[in-house]
Design a protein around this motif. Structure first.
Motif, mmCIF file in Angstrom:
data_model
loop_
_atom_site.group_PDB
_atom_site.id
_atom_site.type_symbol
_atom_site.label_atom_id
_atom_site.label_comp_id
_atom_site.label_asym_id
_atom_site.label_seq_id
_atom_site.Cartn_x
_atom_site.Cartn_y
_atom_site.Cartn_z
ATOM 1 N N GLN A 162 8.861 35.954 45.877
ATOM 2 C CA GLN A 162 10.024 36.016 44.975
ATOM 3 C C GLN A 162 10.123 36.781 43.885
ATOM 4 O OE1 GLN A 162 10.325 31.671 44.081
ATOM 5 N NE2 GLN A 162 12.577 31.922 44.723
ATOM 6 N N CYS A 166 11.633 40.123 43.377
ATOM 7 C CA CYS A 166 12.804 40.191 42.415
ATOM 8 C C CYS A 166 13.934 39.394 43.207
ATOM 9 C CB CYS A 166 13.106 41.407 41.784
ATOM 10 S SG CYS A 166 11.863 42.214 41.051
ATOM 11 N N SER A 167 13.596 38.341 43.889
ATOM 12 C CA SER A 167 14.807 37.492 44.729
ATOM 13 C C SER A 167 14.497 36.159 44.645
ATOM 14 C CB SER A 167 14.770 38.309 46.082
ATOM 15 O OG SER A 167 16.049 37.862 46.609
ATOM 16 N N ARG A 168 15.417 35.447 44.258
ATOM 17 C CA ARG A 168 15.567 33.991 44.703
ATOM 18 C C ARG A 168 15.394 33.511 45.860
ATOM 19 N NH1 ARG A 168 19.679 30.790 40.604
ATOM 20 N NH2 ARG A 168 18.518 29.174 41.691
ATOM 21 N N GLU A 210 13.784 41.105 50.427
ATOM 22 C CA GLU A 210 14.914 40.593 49.339
ATOM 23 C C GLU A 210 16.238 40.182 50.060
ATOM 24 O OE1 GLU A 210 16.628 43.170 46.365
ATOM 25 O OE2 GLU A 210 15.915 44.994 47.392
ATOM 26 N N HIS A 211 16.594 39.356 49.256
ATOM 27 C CA HIS A 211 18.119 38.851 49.603
ATOM 28 C C HIS A 211 19.138 39.873 48.891
ATOM 29 C CE1 HIS A 211 22.074 36.217 49.373
ATOM 30 N NE2 HIS A 211 22.052 37.125 50.429
ATOM 31 N N VAL A 212 19.587 40.786 49.588
ATOM 32 C CA VAL A 212 20.851 41.869 48.847
ATOM 33 C C VAL A 212 22.135 41.191 49.123
ATOM 34 C CG1 VAL A 212 21.435 44.068 48.860
ATOM 35 C CG2 VAL A 212 19.281 43.643 49.472
ATOM 36 N N GLN A 213 22.763 40.766 47.774
ATOM 37 C CA GLN A 213 24.053 40.288 47.722
ATOM 38 C C GLN A 213 25.073 41.542 47.963
ATOM 39 O OE1 GLN A 213 24.528 36.856 47.170
ATOM 40 N NE2 GLN A 213 26.526 37.214 47.933
#
Length: 355
Positions: A162, A166-168, A210-213
């Motif tokens: 995380q 830099c991703s929750r 990372e999860h990219v919104q």
């Protein structure tokens, strides 16, 4: 008009065996029998190549009663056919459409000096590995999502991943599979470790991203038969999950009514479409693609584009996004298949002329 023998090679050892077979059936049904004679080569899960002969419809299973086929090195399309109760005989193949998500069969076909659809080695092998593809794109200056690569002996905690990315929430993926097979979205330590173990069940390398919104866009790129430097790139399509926290799963890709809305022509302005198309063509060239490719993007709310994947042999069923985007660009499915075969043959002719 000479009728050409077109070998469709499908199935294979990877987890995408079933996807490959579905695509092969669609191409088989679309081939113009006045131009092409299909030769069906099913690759079983143990890697053996089976020739399906004297069939008026697509076989229900990949394995054959016992007739195997192998291309002869340097044979220019000659293939040795061998059965349990017969001596070896030779079949001639004019062009091959390899519908295998393995990235290595193209090397066999190059050694055999037979024309085939799609990119030549090493591009298919590169594009099969998400981590290597991202590294090449990143080094070339293309924007990609942040990621970590894990080997079989690496131990990483969820909190470390995380912080590093830099991703929750994170995505865990087998590095060498497509069609979203083995991909899981995780939000806590137990989910993370289970997802890593699951991804490793498909191979020896795992990618954590990372999860990219963002919105998910895709472009189809097709190389011109007569002018290889000329690329046709479609208007971007868009994949919209019905659940805001969902993603385009393997199940959704097999059934477009499940969990997603697919817009063949995305609702984006012309400037955004032009940027996406330009990046698609540039990525096509950097990865070394030939013939066709599909380039997948994330578009952040601020308009920033990130390249997610470059597929050198995208899905080719009529309902797959690549043919649908080509249809939107004015190229019907049967014409698309014909153009791909023509490009393969002309490329092979030019290569022989250079020698």
């Amino acid at each position: 008009m000479t009728i050409l023998n077109v070998a469709l090679i499908f199935g294979g050892r990877s987890a995408e065996h079933d996807v490959s077979t579905i695509v092969a059936r669609s191409v088989y049904e679309a081939l113009d029998r006045k131009r092409y004679n299909p030769i069906l080569v099913g690759v079983s899960r143990d890697g053996r190549w089976w020739l399906h002969e004297n069939t008026e419809e697509f076989p229900s299973q990949v394995d054959s009663p016992g007739v195997q086929i192998a291309f002869l090195p340097g044979g220019g399309g000659k293939a040795l056919v061998h059965g349990r109760n017969e001596e070896g005989r030779v079949r001639h193949v004019d062009v091959v459409l390899p519908i295998l998500e393995e990235g290595i069969v193209q090397g066999v076909l190059e050694t055999a000096q037979v024309p085939f659809v799609g990119s030549r080695i090493p591009t298919p092998a590169i594009s099969m590995d998400k981590e290597i593809t991202k590294r090449i794109l990143r080094d070339a200056g293309f924007p990609v999502a942040r990621s970590l690569v894990l080997g079989a002996r690496d131990e990483v905690k969820f909190q470390f991943a995380q912080q590093t990315l830099c991703s929750r929430s994170l995505f865990v993926k087998p590095s060498r599979l497509h069609s979203s097979i083995g991909v899981r979205k995780v939000t806590c330590e137990p989910e993370f470790q289970a997802a890593v173990d699951h991804a490793f069940s498909y191979g020896s390398k795992v990618l954590v991203e990372e999860h990219v919104q963002a919105r998910e866009l895709e472009c189809a790129v097709l190389q011109d038969v007569d002018q290889p430097n000329k690329l046709l790139c479609s208007w971007p399509s868009e994949i919209i999950p019905k659940d805001i926290d969902a993603f385009f799963t393997y199940e959704a890709k097999m059934d477009n009514e499940t969990g997603v809305i697919v817009k063949t022509k995305a609702d984006v302005d012309e400037a955004t479409a032009d940027r996406t198309k330009a990046l698609s063509c540039e990525a096509f060239a950097v990865i070394g693609c030939e013939g066709l490719a599909r380039v997948d993007f994330f578009m952040r709310p601020n308009g920033e584009l990130l390249i997610n994947e470059v597929g050198t042999l995208p899905g080719l069923t009529p309902s797959s996004l690549f043919p649908r985007m080509m249809q939107e660009s004015g190229i019907p499915y049967n014409v698309l298949v014909q153009r791909l075969l023509e490009y393969a043959i002309k490329r092979s002719e030019k290569s022989r002329a250079v020698r």
